[in-house]
Scaffold this active site. Sequence first.
Site, PDB file in Angstrom:
ATOM      1  N   ASP A   1       0.790  -1.109  -0.097  1.00 56.97           N
ATOM      2  CA  ASP A   1      -0.099  -0.008   0.030  1.00 56.97           C
ATOM      3  C   ASP A   1       1.080   1.285  -0.110  1.00 56.97           C
ATOM      4  O   ASP A   1       1.972   1.271   0.629  1.00 56.97           O
ATOM      5  CB  ASP A   1      -0.890   0.046   1.187  1.00 56.97           C
ATOM      6  CG  ASP A   1      -1.922   0.966   1.124  1.00 56.97           C
ATOM      7  OD1 ASP A   1      -3.064   0.534   1.022  1.00 56.97           O
ATOM      8  OD2 ASP A   1      -1.787   2.203   0.987  1.00 56.97           O
TER       9      ASP A   1
ATOM     10  N   HIS B   1     -10.572  -5.241  -3.246  1.00 63.09           N
ATOM     11  CA  HIS B   1      -9.148  -5.428  -2.794  1.00 63.09           C
ATOM     12  C   HIS B   1      -9.184  -6.046  -0.922  1.00 63.09           C
ATOM     13  O   HIS B   1      -9.963  -5.347  -0.327  1.00 63.09           O
ATOM     14  CB  HIS B   1      -8.231  -4.424  -2.864  1.00 63.09           C
ATOM     15  CG  HIS B   1      -8.823  -3.073  -2.174  1.00 63.09           C
ATOM     16  ND1 HIS B   1      -9.590  -2.286  -2.982  1.00 63.09           N
ATOM     17  CD2 HIS B   1      -8.286  -2.225  -1.114  1.00 63.09           C
ATOM     18  CE1 HIS B   1      -9.997  -1.225  -2.458  1.00 63.09           C
ATOM     19  NE2 HIS B   1      -9.125  -1.274  -1.289  1.00 63.09           N
TER      20      HIS B   1
HETATM   21  P1  5GP Z   1      -9.823   1.552   0.401  1.00 64.08           P
HETATM   22  O1  5GP Z   1      -9.878   2.665   0.986  1.00 64.08           O
HETATM   23  O2  5GP Z   1     -10.616   1.389  -1.002  1.00 64.08           O
HETATM   24  O3  5GP Z   1     -10.124   0.229   1.197  1.00 64.08           O
HETATM   25  O4  5GP Z   1      -8.244   1.191   0.024  1.00 64.08           O
HETATM   26  C1  5GP Z   1      -7.610   1.742  -0.944  1.00 64.08           C
HETATM   27  C2  5GP Z   1      -6.083   1.754  -0.401  1.00 64.08           C
HETATM   28  O5  5GP Z   1      -5.288   2.084  -1.747  1.00 64.08           O
HETATM   29  C3  5GP Z   1      -5.531   2.876   0.393  1.00 64.08           C
HETATM   30  O6  5GP Z   1      -5.116   2.103   1.707  1.00 64.08           O
HETATM   31  C4  5GP Z   1      -4.715   3.785  -0.325  1.00 64.08           C
HETATM   32  O7  5GP Z   1      -3.463   4.009   0.540  1.00 64.08           O
HETATM   33  C5  5GP Z   1      -4.206   2.756  -1.313  1.00 64.08           C
HETATM   34  N1  5GP Z   1      -3.727   3.218  -2.633  1.00 64.08           N
HETATM   35  C6  5GP Z   1      -4.311   4.465  -3.289  1.00 64.08           C
HETATM   36  N2  5GP Z   1      -3.747   4.638  -4.317  1.00 64.08           N
HETATM   37  C7  5GP Z   1      -2.501   3.859  -4.319  1.00 64.08           C
HETATM   38  C8  5GP Z   1      -1.597   3.731  -5.403  1.00 64.08           C
HETATM   39  O8  5GP Z   1      -1.452   4.534  -6.417  1.00 64.08           O
HETATM   40  N3  5GP Z   1      -0.747   2.844  -5.414  1.00 64.08           N
HETATM   41  C9  5GP Z   1      -0.682   1.969  -4.151  1.00 64.08           C
HETATM   42  N4  5GP Z   1       0.315   0.955  -4.202  1.00 64.08           N
HETATM   43  N5  5GP Z   1      -1.641   2.148  -3.188  1.00 64.08           N
HETATM   44  C10 5GP Z   1      -2.498   3.094  -3.364  1.00 64.08           C
END
Ligand code: 5GP
Length: 112
Positions: free
Chosen positions: A29, A98
């Site tokens: 992440d 995810h």
């Molecule tokens: P959600 O909030 O949808 O459950 O999780 C999305 C996750 O994706 C977050 O923890 C955020 O830090 C991660 N994330 C967002 N953009 C990117 C990116 O460009 N690269 C990576 N490796 N992680 C990302």
Amino acid sequence: MDCLFCKIAAGEIPARMLYQDEQVVAFADINPQAPTHILVLPRKHIQSPAHLEEGDEALLGHLLSVSVAVAKKEGLVRGFRTVINSGEEGGQTVDHLHVHVLGGRPMHWPPG
Ligand code: 5GP
Ligand code: ZN
């Protein structure tokens, strides 16, 4: 498709890749919430758990198996947390299903 995680899975946007096979990928992440914070996702674009379809069961099982295997590979022998956020109130910010794998510190309950 204009999806960040589809692009990472396809290698079009770089990430610290930890595991890849034909069905799923795992990478670090970008904004870790624990010493180890890994995202594991299907290559197939599924928006969220609420968008799973009949026939996705095997893929979902594989996704969880790989999440556990990656946690072990990263040395999370004392335990880890797996999280799937779904939808706006579920805290989902990237609309591609995810699994978060978090570890390396004690986790608290209930989550925020
Ligand atoms: P959600 O909030 O949808 O459950 O999780 C999305 C996750 O994706 C977050 O923890 C955020 O830090 C991660 N994330 C967002 N953009 C990117 C990116 O460009 N690269 C990576 N490796 N992680 C990302
Ligand atoms: Zn996608």
